[in-house]
Write a protein that holds these residues in place. Structure first.
Motif, PDB file in Angstrom:
ATOM      1  N   SER A   8       0.818  -1.177  -0.141  1.00 23.10           N
ATOM      2  CA  SER A   8       0.167  -0.023  -0.056  1.00 23.10           C
ATOM      3  C   SER A   8       0.738   1.334  -0.141  1.00 23.10           C
ATOM      4  CB  SER A   8      -0.909  -0.020   1.045  1.00 23.10           C
ATOM      5  OG  SER A   8      -0.296   0.012   2.472  1.00 23.10           O
ATOM      6  N   LYS A  14      -6.210   5.548  -3.285  1.00 23.93           N
ATOM      7  CA  LYS A  14      -7.156   4.504  -2.250  1.00 23.93           C
ATOM      8  C   LYS A  14      -7.786   3.444  -3.008  1.00 23.93           C
ATOM      9  CE  LYS A  14      -8.684   5.654   2.191  1.00 23.93           C
ATOM     10  NZ  LYS A  14      -9.197   6.601   2.897  1.00 23.93           N
ATOM     11  N   GLU A  15      -8.295   3.596  -4.193  1.00 22.40           N
ATOM     12  CA  GLU A  15      -9.212   2.783  -4.815  1.00 22.40           C
ATOM     13  C   GLU A  15      -8.203   1.429  -5.170  1.00 22.40           C
ATOM     14  OE1 GLU A  15      -8.594   5.868  -7.758  1.00 22.40           O
ATOM     15  OE2 GLU A  15      -9.338   5.718  -5.844  1.00 22.40           O
ATOM     16  N   ASN A  16      -6.946   1.468  -5.492  1.00 18.74           N
ATOM     17  CA  ASN A  16      -6.230   0.408  -5.967  1.00 18.74           C
ATOM     18  C   ASN A  16      -5.372  -0.390  -5.005  1.00 18.74           C
ATOM     19  OD1 ASN A  16      -6.561   1.000  -8.673  1.00 18.74           O
ATOM     20  ND2 ASN A  16      -4.869   2.690  -8.974  1.00 18.74           N
ATOM     21  N   ARG A  17      -5.549   0.227  -3.823  1.00 19.49           N
ATOM     22  CA  ARG A  17      -4.823  -0.660  -2.458  1.00 19.49           C
ATOM     23  C   ARG A  17      -5.309  -2.298  -2.595  1.00 19.49           C
ATOM     24  NH1 ARG A  17      -4.256   3.454   2.500  1.00 19.49           N
ATOM     25  NH2 ARG A  17      -2.758   4.763   1.498  1.00 19.49           N
ATOM     26  N   PHE A  18      -6.497  -2.491  -2.536  1.00 17.93           N
ATOM     27  CA  PHE A  18      -6.709  -3.864  -2.425  1.00 17.93           C
ATOM     28  C   PHE A  18      -6.427  -4.514  -3.654  1.00 17.93           C
ATOM     29  CE2 PHE A  18     -10.185  -7.066  -3.457  1.00 17.93           C
ATOM     30  CZ  PHE A  18      -9.786  -7.977  -2.543  1.00 17.93           C
ATOM     31  N   LYS A  19      -6.372  -3.973  -4.807  1.00 16.36           N
ATOM     32  CA  LYS A  19      -5.830  -5.037  -6.114  1.00 16.36           C
ATOM     33  C   LYS A  19      -4.511  -4.952  -6.069  1.00 16.36           C
ATOM     34  CE  LYS A  19      -5.641  -3.978 -11.015  1.00 16.36           C
ATOM     35  NZ  LYS A  19      -5.955  -3.295 -12.247  1.00 16.36           N
ATOM     36  N   TRP A  21      -2.866  -5.098  -2.996  1.00 12.24           N
ATOM     37  CA  TRP A  21      -2.948  -6.331  -2.050  1.00 12.24           C
ATOM     38  C   TRP A  21      -3.073  -7.594  -2.669  1.00 12.24           C
ATOM     39  CZ3 TRP A  21      -6.354  -9.516   0.716  1.00 12.24           C
ATOM     40  CH2 TRP A  21      -5.698  -9.834   1.672  1.00 12.24           C
ATOM     41  N   ARG A  22      -4.052  -7.838  -3.212  1.00  9.07           N
ATOM     42  CA  ARG A  22      -4.607  -8.917  -3.831  1.00  9.07           C
ATOM     43  C   ARG A  22      -3.627  -9.603  -4.909  1.00  9.07           C
ATOM     44  NH1 ARG A  22      -7.708  -9.981  -8.504  1.00  9.07           N
ATOM     45  NH2 ARG A  22      -7.820  -7.640  -8.823  1.00  9.07           N
ATOM     46  N   GLN A  23      -2.760  -8.818  -5.559  1.00 11.60           N
ATOM     47  CA  GLN A  23      -1.921  -9.227  -6.421  1.00 11.60           C
ATOM     48  C   GLN A  23      -0.563  -9.451  -5.948  1.00 11.60           C
ATOM     49  OE1 GLN A  23      -1.966  -5.939  -9.476  1.00 11.60           O
ATOM     50  NE2 GLN A  23      -3.623  -6.969 -10.514  1.00 11.60           N
ATOM     51  N   PHE A  27      -4.205 -14.790  -3.523  1.00 11.61           N
ATOM     52  CA  PHE A  27      -5.636 -14.353  -2.898  1.00 11.61           C
ATOM     53  C   PHE A  27      -6.514 -15.586  -3.203  1.00 11.61           C
ATOM     54  CE2 PHE A  27      -9.507 -12.501  -3.627  1.00 11.61           C
ATOM     55  CZ  PHE A  27      -9.834 -12.099  -2.455  1.00 11.61           C
ATOM     56  N   TRP A  80      -3.202 -15.349   2.767  1.00  8.19           N
ATOM     57  CA  TRP A  80      -3.362 -14.148   2.458  1.00  8.19           C
ATOM     58  C   TRP A  80      -2.499 -13.249   3.165  1.00  8.19           C
ATOM     59  CZ3 TRP A  80      -9.234 -13.134   2.925  1.00  8.19           C
ATOM     60  CH2 TRP A  80     -10.129 -13.616   1.880  1.00  8.19           C
TER      61      TRP A  80
END
Length: 190
Positions: A8, A14-19, A21-23, A27, A80
């Motif tokens: 992060s 902010k909207e790309n943090r999960f993407k 993290w997932r990559q 996941f 995870w």
């Protein structure tokens, strides 16, 4: 990027943090493993009602099925949040999925078995993405240093292919030929 690096920090939006993290972790392997643990743990304790008939699937191995289901959910969370141990978690998930066949109503009616097996295989085979290489535009204009400013690339660095640099054959002084540094790192036996 190492396993200790937080993804992060590198993403400004902010909207790309999960993407991101997932990559940076297995996941989908963790998700399939956790979803496989749910029917394995639940079905030996659950019952279905078909009109006035209650179909109970309770077995004497209910505690074993509960333990296997909870361990699969824990291994999915481990995939995870600790991607460094992804191979161990994947192999352990596969073993637990196989053990669930005789213990937990054919592995949670085969659904939990298949989900845990696929999740474990995905985790054992997952590898982090290679680091992003710099684009041609950045290489031509210069490199960004720690402050974000670009600096011109010296000609010697630009032409270097990144391989090891060895001095010429006689560049080292006289020494014994059994040392590591003799003849540019190459030893002769005899």
């Amino acid at each position: 990027m190492s396993a200790e690096t937080l993804a992060s920090r590198e993403v400004p939006k902010k909207e790309n943090r999960f993407k991101v993290w997932r990559q940076t972790r297995p996941f989908w392997a963790g998700l399939f493993t956790m979803l496989g643990g749910v029917p394995i743990a639940y079905l030996p304790y659950g019952d279905m009602r078909l009109g006035n008939v209650t179909l109970a699937m309770a077995t004497t191995a209910g505690a074993g099925a509960l333990i296997i289901g909870v361990l699969l959910i824990t291994l999915g969370l481990t995939m995870w949040f600790q991607p460094v141990v992804r191979v161990f978690a994947g192999v352990a998930s596969i073993v637990l999925a196989l053990v669930s066949i005789p213990v937990s109503n054919f592995g949670g009616l085969v659904i939990g078995f298949l989900l845990a097996l696929v999740g474990g295989a995905m985790s054992a085979s997952w590898a982090p993405a290679p680091p992003v290489e710099e684009t041609e535009e950045t290489a031509e204009t210069g490199e960004a240093d720690a402050t974000g400013e670009t600096r011109p690339v010296p000609a010697a660095e630009a032409e270097h292919d990144g391989g090891p640099e060895f001095p010429a054959h006689g560049a080292y002084g006289t020494g014994t030929e059994t040392t590591i540094d003799a003849k540019g790192g190459r030893n002769s036996a005899g």
